[in-house]
Write a protein that holds these residues in place. Sequence first.
Motif, mmCIF file in Angstrom:
data_model
loop_
_atom_site.group_PDB
_atom_site.id
_atom_site.type_symbol
_atom_site.label_atom_id
_atom_site.label_comp_id
_atom_site.label_asym_id
_atom_site.label_seq_id
_atom_site.Cartn_x
_atom_site.Cartn_y
_atom_site.Cartn_z
ATOM 1 N N GLU A 1 -6.134 -2.266 2.717
ATOM 2 C CA GLU A 1 -5.955 -3.521 3.439
ATOM 3 C C GLU A 1 -7.243 -4.345 3.424
ATOM 4 N N LEU B 1 -3.448 -11.072 6.021
ATOM 5 C CA LEU B 1 -3.800 -9.720 5.597
ATOM 6 C C LEU B 1 -3.232 -9.466 4.208
ATOM 7 N N CYS C 1 -2.696 -6.262 1.190
ATOM 8 C CA CYS C 1 -2.679 -4.825 0.933
ATOM 9 C C CYS C 1 -2.532 -4.628 -0.569
ATOM 10 N N TRP D 1 4.318 -3.457 7.254
ATOM 11 C CA TRP D 1 3.087 -3.544 8.028
ATOM 12 C C TRP D 1 3.375 -2.982 9.426
ATOM 13 N N TYR E 1 -4.202 -3.013 11.966
ATOM 14 C CA TYR E 1 -3.005 -3.245 11.162
ATOM 15 C C TYR E 1 -3.026 -2.332 9.936
ATOM 16 N N TYR E 2 -1.871 -1.730 9.669
ATOM 17 C CA TYR E 2 -1.746 -0.761 8.589
ATOM 18 C C TYR E 2 -0.653 -1.172 7.612
ATOM 19 N N CYS E 3 -0.940 -0.989 6.360
ATOM 20 C CA CYS E 3 0.041 -1.117 5.290
ATOM 21 C C CYS E 3 0.708 0.244 5.113
#
Length: 114
Positions: free
Chosen positions: A5, A19, A21, A35, A93-95
């Motif tokens: 990310e 954002l 990724c 996400w 925040y995560y992919c």
Amino acid sequence: VQLVESGGGLVQSGGSLRLSCAASGFPFSFYAMSWHRQAPGKERELVATITSTGGSTNYADSVKGRFTISRDNAKNMVYLQMSSLKPEDTAIYYCYVKKGDPYWGQGIQVTVSS
């Protein structure tokens, strides 16, 4: 599988961030992407999903109308455009992709100041 990310940071309430990724190690165009985010003291939650072709998207109620997920299968990239940001959007925040097993990026901090 690798998910990286970028694009996070500090923004004022009402502002915008995008954002990104970068995905590698798997046939990206065949997989739905999503996400997620985790705020301090809270459980990780799903923010947005996009199908493998990008033809369909879904959003958490809390971000509908403010966030847009998109992807570029030629570049193996998935994006999250965030607008009208609120302090409660502050989170890591995560992919994510589920390719048999679940795979997560390392996460990126988004902080929205009031």
